[in-house]
Design a protein around this motif. Structure first.
Motif, PDB file in Angstrom:
ATOM      1  N   GLY A  15      12.698   8.118 -22.723  1.00  0.00           N
ATOM      2  CA  GLY A  15      12.622   8.783 -22.020  1.00  0.00           C
ATOM      3  C   GLY A  15      11.972  10.087 -22.400  1.00  0.00           C
ATOM      4  O   GLY A  15      11.544  10.495 -21.520  1.00  0.00           O
ATOM      5  N   ALA A  18       8.218   9.494 -20.756  1.00  0.00           N
ATOM      6  CA  ALA A  18       8.507   9.612 -19.739  1.00  0.00           C
ATOM      7  C   ALA A  18       8.079  11.155 -19.522  1.00  0.00           C
ATOM      8  O   ALA A  18       7.310  11.356 -18.516  1.00  0.00           O
ATOM      9  CB  ALA A  18       8.944   9.188 -18.948  1.00  0.00           C
ATOM     10  N   GLN A  19       9.218  11.979 -20.156  1.00  0.00           N
ATOM     11  CA  GLN A  19       8.953  13.081 -20.105  1.00  0.00           C
ATOM     12  C   GLN A  19       8.452  14.116 -20.567  1.00  0.00           C
ATOM     13  O   GLN A  19       8.109  14.379 -19.936  1.00  0.00           O
ATOM     14  CB  GLN A  19      10.519  13.530 -20.436  1.00  0.00           C
ATOM     15  N   THR A  21       5.079  12.417 -20.589  1.00  0.00           N
ATOM     16  CA  THR A  21       3.971  13.073 -19.737  1.00  0.00           C
ATOM     17  C   THR A  21       3.903  14.087 -18.163  1.00  0.00           C
ATOM     18  O   THR A  21       3.063  14.151 -17.904  1.00  0.00           O
ATOM     19  CB  THR A  21       4.064  11.046 -19.197  1.00  0.00           C
ATOM     20  N   ARG A  22       5.123  13.625 -18.090  1.00  0.00           N
ATOM     21  CA  ARG A  22       5.489  15.131 -16.307  1.00  0.00           C
ATOM     22  C   ARG A  22       5.210  16.324 -16.839  1.00  0.00           C
ATOM     23  O   ARG A  22       4.653  16.942 -16.044  1.00  0.00           O
ATOM     24  CB  ARG A  22       7.022  14.746 -16.505  1.00  0.00           C
ATOM     25  N   SER A  51       6.380   9.738 -10.483  1.00  0.00           N
ATOM     26  CA  SER A  51       7.402   9.273 -10.422  1.00  0.00           C
ATOM     27  C   SER A  51       7.725   8.023 -11.355  1.00  0.00           C
ATOM     28  O   SER A  51       6.825   7.541 -12.085  1.00  0.00           O
ATOM     29  CB  SER A  51       6.845   8.213  -8.232  1.00  0.00           C
ATOM     30  N   PHE A  52       8.603   8.085 -11.210  1.00  0.00           N
ATOM     31  CA  PHE A  52       9.279   6.943 -12.588  1.00  0.00           C
ATOM     32  C   PHE A  52      10.342   5.773 -11.936  1.00  0.00           C
ATOM     33  O   PHE A  52      10.196   5.804 -10.612  1.00  0.00           O
ATOM     34  CB  PHE A  52      10.521   7.805 -13.163  1.00  0.00           C
ATOM     35  N   GLU A  53      10.359   4.937 -13.441  1.00  0.00           N
ATOM     36  CA  GLU A  53      10.742   4.109 -12.574  1.00  0.00           C
ATOM     37  C   GLU A  53      11.801   3.213 -14.011  1.00  0.00           C
ATOM     38  O   GLU A  53      11.916   3.292 -14.581  1.00  0.00           O
ATOM     39  CB  GLU A  53       9.869   2.465 -11.976  1.00  0.00           C
ATOM     40  N   VAL A  65      13.142   4.320 -19.007  1.00  0.00           N
ATOM     41  CA  VAL A  65      12.573   4.367 -17.738  1.00  0.00           C
ATOM     42  C   VAL A  65      11.163   4.565 -18.349  1.00  0.00           C
ATOM     43  O   VAL A  65      10.670   4.546 -19.437  1.00  0.00           O
ATOM     44  CB  VAL A  65      12.421   6.047 -17.518  1.00  0.00           C
ATOM     45  N   GLN A  66      10.292   4.575 -17.133  1.00  0.00           N
ATOM     46  CA  GLN A  66       8.355   4.732 -17.979  1.00  0.00           C
ATOM     47  C   GLN A  66       8.101   5.078 -16.338  1.00  0.00           C
ATOM     48  O   GLN A  66       8.290   5.659 -15.450  1.00  0.00           O
ATOM     49  CB  GLN A  66       8.247   3.570 -17.847  1.00  0.00           C
ATOM     50  N   VAL A  67       6.832   5.509 -16.794  1.00  0.00           N
ATOM     51  CA  VAL A  67       5.752   6.211 -15.509  1.00  0.00           C
ATOM     52  C   VAL A  67       5.679   5.425 -14.919  1.00  0.00           C
ATOM     53  O   VAL A  67       4.848   4.548 -14.899  1.00  0.00           O
ATOM     54  CB  VAL A  67       5.250   7.652 -16.353  1.00  0.00           C
ATOM     55  N   LYS A  68       6.079   5.374 -13.730  1.00  0.00           N
ATOM     56  CA  LYS A  68       5.335   4.523 -12.131  1.00  0.00           C
ATOM     57  C   LYS A  68       3.763   4.599 -12.042  1.00  0.00           C
ATOM     58  O   LYS A  68       3.118   4.163 -11.829  1.00  0.00           O
ATOM     59  CB  LYS A  68       6.320   4.345 -11.300  1.00  0.00           C
TER      60      LYS A  68
END
Length: 137
Positions: A15, A18-19, A21-22, A51-53, A65-68
């Motif tokens: 998580g 992913a954040q 990267t966001r 977007s995430f997946e 969660v990871q970056v889609k």
């Protein structure tokens, strides 16, 4: 018990990644919000989206969660009247990036909150693991 704590830390780490990267995507958008194209007919910077997946991590038996995808926002470019700008069209209008700083700041705050929440879970898991080790001594 150790497996659950390790799993919780792995989910939190995913998580946080992913954040992070966001936050980089938001920073790129904010850095380019005032750019224009040097060519009158060319498009300026186009806002990036993320977007995430959810993916199943078999090693820990949990979803992470990871970056889609990092894509682009297809919305129209706003125009501003600036006939002195070299990128202006024949009517004197310049296309500007489709980046709204208010939207980006709100996205940044949400990413920061999610990152902090994941960090808190990771710290709590680490503290529980350390206390378990102390009890077993």
């Amino acid at each position: 018990m150790a497996g659950e704590l390790t799993g919780a830390m792995a989910v939190s780490a995913a998580g946080m990644d992913a954040q992070a990267t966001r936050l980089r995507v938001v920073a790129q958008n904010l850095a380019n919000q005032d750019t224009t194209s040097a060519n009158p007919g060319a498009d300026p910077y186009r806002r990036k989206t993320i977007s995430f997946e959810a993916v199943m991590d078999q090693s820990i038996g949990a979803q992470t969660v990871q970056v889609k995808d990092i894509g682009t926002d297809p919305s129209d470019f706003p125009s501003k009247y600036d006939p002195a700008n070299p990128a202006a069209n024949k009517d004197g209008y310049v296309k500007t990036p489709n980046v709204n700083s208010f939207t980006e700041i709100m996205d940044m705050r949400e990413a920061e909150s999610s990152y902090s929440a994941n960090l808190s879970v990771m710290q709590a898991s680490r503290n529980m693991a350390n206390k378990t080790i102390d009890i077993l001594k």
